[in-house]
Design a protein around this motif. Structure first.
Motif, PDB file in Angstrom:
ATOM      1  N   ARG A 301       0.838  -1.211   0.000  1.00 26.81           N
ATOM      2  CA  ARG A 301       0.000   0.000   0.000  1.00 26.81           C
ATOM      3  C   ARG A 301       0.868   1.254   0.000  1.00 26.81           C
ATOM      4  NH1 ARG A 301      -4.335  -2.635   2.682  1.00 26.81           N
ATOM      5  NH2 ARG A 301      -6.329  -1.847   1.927  1.00 26.81           N
ATOM      6  N   HIS A 348      -7.619  10.087   6.390  1.00 25.87           N
ATOM      7  CA  HIS A 348      -6.986   9.354   5.307  1.00 25.87           C
ATOM      8  C   HIS A 348      -6.927  10.273   4.100  1.00 25.87           C
ATOM      9  CE1 HIS A 348      -6.739   6.129   2.250  1.00 25.87           C
ATOM     10  NE2 HIS A 348      -7.563   6.900   1.600  1.00 25.87           N
ATOM     11  N   PRO A 392     -17.354   0.577  -6.293  1.00 24.67           N
ATOM     12  CA  PRO A 392     -16.163   1.166  -5.662  1.00 24.67           C
ATOM     13  C   PRO A 392     -14.954   0.276  -5.956  1.00 24.67           C
ATOM     14  CG  PRO A 392     -17.928   0.819  -4.059  1.00 24.67           C
ATOM     15  CD  PRO A 392     -18.375   0.190  -5.320  1.00 24.67           C
ATOM     16  N   PRO A 394     -10.722  -0.056  -4.671  1.00 27.90           N
ATOM     17  CA  PRO A 394      -9.769   0.534  -3.718  1.00 27.90           C
ATOM     18  C   PRO A 394      -8.643   1.290  -4.412  1.00 27.90           C
ATOM     19  CG  PRO A 394      -9.428  -1.837  -3.918  1.00 27.90           C
ATOM     20  CD  PRO A 394     -10.663  -1.523  -4.708  1.00 27.90           C
ATOM     21  N   GLY A 395      -8.122   2.319  -3.751  1.00 24.73           N
ATOM     22  CA  GLY A 395      -7.020   3.121  -4.304  1.00 24.73           C
ATOM     23  C   GLY A 395      -5.858   2.251  -4.784  1.00 24.73           C
ATOM     24  N   PRO A 396      -5.389   1.282  -3.963  1.00 27.59           N
ATOM     25  CA  PRO A 396      -4.254   0.449  -4.413  1.00 27.59           C
ATOM     26  C   PRO A 396      -4.662  -0.603  -5.451  1.00 27.59           C
ATOM     27  CG  PRO A 396      -4.476   0.459  -2.000  1.00 27.59           C
ATOM     28  CD  PRO A 396      -5.729   1.032  -2.560  1.00 27.59           C
ATOM     29  N   TRP A 435     -23.053  -4.252  -4.361  1.00 31.77           N
ATOM     30  CA  TRP A 435     -22.377  -2.989  -4.051  1.00 31.77           C
ATOM     31  C   TRP A 435     -20.986  -2.965  -4.675  1.00 31.77           C
ATOM     32  CZ3 TRP A 435     -22.145   1.679  -1.644  1.00 31.77           C
ATOM     33  CH2 TRP A 435     -20.917   2.075  -1.121  1.00 31.77           C
ATOM     34  N   GLN A 436     -20.309  -4.114  -4.560  1.00 33.95           N
ATOM     35  CA  GLN A 436     -18.931  -4.180  -5.012  1.00 33.95           C
ATOM     36  C   GLN A 436     -18.606  -5.638  -5.305  1.00 33.95           C
ATOM     37  OE1 GLN A 436     -16.323  -2.396  -2.188  1.00 33.95           O
ATOM     38  NE2 GLN A 436     -14.514  -2.554  -3.466  1.00 33.95           N
ATOM     39  N   ALA A 470     -20.431   0.554   2.786  1.00 34.28           N
ATOM     40  CA  ALA A 470     -19.174  -0.170   3.040  1.00 34.28           C
ATOM     41  C   ALA A 470     -18.821  -0.273   4.531  1.00 34.28           C
ATOM     42  CB  ALA A 470     -18.009   0.419   2.263  1.00 34.28           C
ATOM     43  N   LYS A 507     -19.251  -8.485   6.586  1.00 35.26           N
ATOM     44  CA  LYS A 507     -18.475  -7.471   7.303  1.00 35.26           C
ATOM     45  C   LYS A 507     -19.384  -6.766   8.295  1.00 35.26           C
ATOM     46  CE  LYS A 507     -16.154  -3.062   6.815  1.00 35.26           C
ATOM     47  NZ  LYS A 507     -15.574  -2.046   5.951  1.00 35.26           N
ATOM     48  N   THR A 511     -13.646  -8.133   6.288  1.00 35.98           N
ATOM     49  CA  THR A 511     -13.698  -6.856   5.571  1.00 35.98           C
ATOM     50  C   THR A 511     -14.063  -7.163   4.127  1.00 35.98           C
ATOM     51  OG1 THR A 511     -11.332  -7.062   5.231  1.00 35.98           O
ATOM     52  CG2 THR A 511     -12.045  -5.601   7.000  1.00 35.98           C
ATOM     53  N   ILE A 512     -14.273  -6.124   3.344  1.00 38.87           N
ATOM     54  CA  ILE A 512     -14.628  -6.364   1.941  1.00 38.87           C
ATOM     55  C   ILE A 512     -13.388  -6.850   1.180  1.00 38.87           C
ATOM     56  CG2 ILE A 512     -15.430  -5.287  -0.193  1.00 38.87           C
ATOM     57  CD1 ILE A 512     -17.217  -3.466   1.552  1.00 38.87           C
ATOM     58  N   GLU A 513     -12.295  -6.104   1.309  1.00 39.53           N
ATOM     59  CA  GLU A 513     -11.051  -6.530   0.652  1.00 39.53           C
ATOM     60  C   GLU A 513     -10.372  -7.600   1.492  1.00 39.53           C
ATOM     61  OE1 GLU A 513     -10.428  -5.473  -2.267  1.00 39.53           O
ATOM     62  OE2 GLU A 513     -11.735  -3.720  -2.365  1.00 39.53           O
TER      63      GLU A 513
HETATM   64  P1  XMP Z   1     -12.808  -2.909   3.680  1.00 40.51           P
HETATM   65  O1  XMP Z   1     -11.897  -3.886   3.018  1.00 40.51           O
HETATM   66  O2  XMP Z   1     -12.129  -2.104   4.745  1.00 40.51           O
HETATM   67  O3  XMP Z   1     -13.190  -1.873   2.552  1.00 40.51           O
HETATM   68  O4  XMP Z   1     -14.087  -3.518   4.145  1.00 40.51           O
HETATM   69  C1  XMP Z   1     -14.186  -0.890   2.637  1.00 40.51           C
HETATM   70  C2  XMP Z   1     -14.185  -0.129   1.336  1.00 40.51           C
HETATM   71  O5  XMP Z   1     -12.939   0.586   1.189  1.00 40.51           O
HETATM   72  C3  XMP Z   1     -12.228   0.144   0.044  1.00 40.51           C
HETATM   73  N1  XMP Z   1     -10.813   0.052   0.410  1.00 40.51           N
HETATM   74  C4  XMP Z   1      -9.884   0.967   0.089  1.00 40.51           C
HETATM   75  N2  XMP Z   1      -9.988   2.123  -0.591  1.00 40.51           N
HETATM   76  N3  XMP Z   1      -7.682   2.518  -0.286  1.00 40.51           N
HETATM   77  C5  XMP Z   1      -8.863   2.879  -0.792  1.00 40.51           C
HETATM   78  O6  XMP Z   1      -8.943   3.929  -1.430  1.00 40.51           O
HETATM   79  C6  XMP Z   1      -7.492   1.373   0.420  1.00 40.51           C
HETATM   80  O7  XMP Z   1      -6.388   1.056   0.849  1.00 40.51           O
HETATM   81  C7  XMP Z   1      -8.668   0.564   0.619  1.00 40.51           C
HETATM   82  N4  XMP Z   1      -8.891  -0.610   1.275  1.00 40.51           N
HETATM   83  C8  XMP Z   1     -10.222  -0.881   1.137  1.00 40.51           C
HETATM   84  C9  XMP Z   1     -12.834  -1.192  -0.305  1.00 40.51           C
HETATM   85  O8  XMP Z   1     -12.675  -1.507  -1.682  1.00 40.51           O
HETATM   86  C10 XMP Z   1     -14.271  -1.016   0.107  1.00 40.51           C
HETATM   87  O9  XMP Z   1     -15.020  -0.330  -0.877  1.00 40.51           O
END
Ligand code: XMP
Length: 515
Positions: A301, A348, A392, A394-396, A435-436, A470, A507, A511-513
């Motif tokens: 990350r 963040h 949605p 994620p950024g990475p 959603w995703q 989320a 979740k 978590t989602i990811e």
């Molecule tokens: P988690 O995995 O925390 O994700 O349940 C919740 C939402 O956030 C997104 N996600 C990220 N977005 N940088 C981002 O910009 C990150 O490092 C990151 N990690 C999780 C995830 O895709 C979901 O929509």
């Protein structure tokens, strides 16, 4: 425009007293979704003589009412004067401060429970059916209610799941109506708004009008740069800023080699149609080089974040006199929410580190909005539905969906598998129901057989969730026939994959990811 500010200042509002719960902002979100303006204030900031306040909500809290450090303000200035709704800790505190008993529950009721209204005539229980799913998240429970408190709904484990106080317009609910997985949550909050006699004036159109006006005043003739990700947040942010400052906005879109298949080209094309001034940068090789051999998720990350900052900085330096960095930050991006004293503890930044390094000021017009609110604003701004409804990401990017180290070959495998999954969701009209969704490349090889040959290849996990913000999510119950088709298509078409699994975790606690 001054009139609009005056209008908003005069708008009737609900005050949410924040006792520090992680879901306080969700209460605000739900009320705004019901087109009612509301403000979150610290737990002891009472409305005083503010004529625009029409009701007060007490949020949950990480504390127990029995903790010495718990927040215990004197509620006498609001009880009886406004309609009051206590949620979780708020409900327990109302009961405890009136002489009731709150104790650690025998069965700590977390997650789902079924609510059974016991007083159907109660205003808060209007139109609430039997056995609706509610979401509990507390270790304490009210074991004895004070005099004049009447139970209006129960669950199997909690008798006073909801109560009213006779002689005042005050209610308490020990479940969380603000969480989307509480099926009747919106109905309960709407019933409370009815008691408050709320008029419903808060809309995406009024948000756009006030925000564009605010941005014009804040930015004047200054130049602004914005990092586009292809996602709905940064895109809506760009369109909003474009409306406010036009040519003074420059957008940068970086291909870090971790985007979805063909996404760079598709998204650049979309942006052209929106009339945005966008520069696209191909930086794949640079990212792959820096990520080679790195397995640890947080390090990945950081490398991706820093790589992005370096590229972005190089591009931004080519532009002269940029003063602002715009970001499509929305509430779920904010790691730690506003503290109850109202100060930001830590936030963040999508491009963290950059503002200080380049001496840029941050502008984040979507900071208080949730994803579905952003979508409504995008729609109101006239953006195309496929951009607004994009899942949605994620950024990475795929960097957190390739578990272990990243190589161009692994990216190729995951992009191909993900593309089959996502295209399939669209073809089967399932895309908008989740959603995703995405595929994850697991760091395991497993044995398989193809033709007469034994294979030892990668396993791919498919993840699809339903959610609204989320903060909580459930795994999507996709049809077996669909999963079966996608599984064979991936195994048959994607070289290097011989096994597909489906993730059935919700979740919390997952978590989602995956990283
Ligand atoms: P988690 O995995 O925390 O994700 O349940 C919740 C939402 O956030 C997104 N996600 C990220 N977005 N940088 C981002 O910009 C990150 O490092 C990151 N990690 C999780 C995830 O895709 C979901 O929509």
């Amino acid at each position: 425009m001054q009139e609009i500010y005056r209008f908003i200042n005069m708008l009737e509002k609900i005050i949410i007293l924040d006792f520090g719960s992680q879901t306080t902002q969700l209460i605000a979100r739900r009320l705004r979704e019901l087109s009612v303006y509301c403000e979150i204030v610290p737990y002891n900031q009472f409305p005083g003589n503010d004529q625009s306040v029409i009701g007060v909500i007490l949020s949950g809290s990480p504390f127990s009412v029995n903790d010495s450090e718990a927040f215990k303000p004197d509620l006498s200035s609001i009880r009886g004067k406004y309609p009051v709704l206590g949620i979780c800790y708020g409900a327990q505190y109302l009961a405890w401060s009136s002489g009731g008993k709150v104790e650690k529950g025998n069965s700590r009721e977390y997650g789902r429970a079924c609510l059974i209204p016991v007083d159907r005539n109660d205003l808060l229980m209007n139109n609430i059916g039997d056995n609706a799913q509610v979401w509990m998240s507390h270790g304490d429970t009210i074991t004895a209610l004070p005099e004049h408190f009447t139970v209006i709904a129960s669950t199997a484990d909690v008798k006073a799941a909801a109560y009213r106080i006779e002689g005042e317009k005050t209610w308490g609910v020990q479940f969380h109506p603000e969480v989307y997985h509480t099926e009747i949550g919106t109905a309960v909050l709407d019933n409370f708004l009815t008691v408050c006699k709320a008029k419903k004036h808060w809309t995406p159109a009024s948000f756009i009008e006030t925000t564009v006006d605010k941005l014009k005043k804040q930015l004047g003739d200054d130049k602004v740069i914005l990092a586009l990700s292809g996602g709905v947040d940064s895109s809506v942010c760009a369109v909003l800023l474009n409306k406010a400052i036009g040519e003074n906005l420059t957008c940068i879109f970086v291909d870090n080699g971790l985007l979805r298949k063909n996404e760079f080209e598709k998204v650049l094309d979309d942006y052209k149609h929106l009339g945005l001034n966008v520069t696209g940068i191909d930086a794949k090789a640079c990212f792959y080089k820096q990520l080679a051999g790195v397995k640890e998720p947080e390090r990945k990350r950081k490398i991706i974040g820093k790589g992005f900052i370096d590229i972005f900085e190089q591009e931004a330096h080519k532009l002269k006199d940029v003063k602002w960095l715009a970001q499509g930050t929305i509430y779920p991006d904010v790691i730690e929410s506003l503290s109850i004293t109202g100060t930001v503890i830590k936030s963040h930044h999508n491009v963290g580190g950059l503002p200080e390094k380049m001496n840029l000021k941050l502008v984040e017009p979507l900071r208080l909005l949730f994803k579905d609110e952003v979508r409504k604003v995008g729609r109101e701004l006239g953006m195309k539905e496929h951009l607004i409804k994009r899942h949605p990401f994620p950024g990475p990017g795929l960097g957190v969906r390739i578990l272990g180290d990243i190589t161009p070959e692994k990216v190729r495998i995951l992009q191909d598998a993900d593309d089959i999954f996502i295209s399939g969701l669209r073809e089967w009209n399932l895309y908008d129901q989740v959603w995703q969704a995405g595929a994850i490349l697991l760091p395991v090889n497993s044995v398989g057989v193809m033709g007469d040959e034994r294979t030892y290849e990668n396993a791919v996990a498919l993840r699809a969730v339903t959610s609204t913000d989320a903060m909580t999510a459930d795994w999507a119950t996709l049809p077996y026939a669909f999963l079966s088709k996608i599984s064979s298509e991936i195994i048959n078409k994607v070289r290097g994959v011989n096994r597909v699994v489906y993730d059935i975790s919700s979740k919390p606690p997952s978590t989602i990811e995956w990283e």
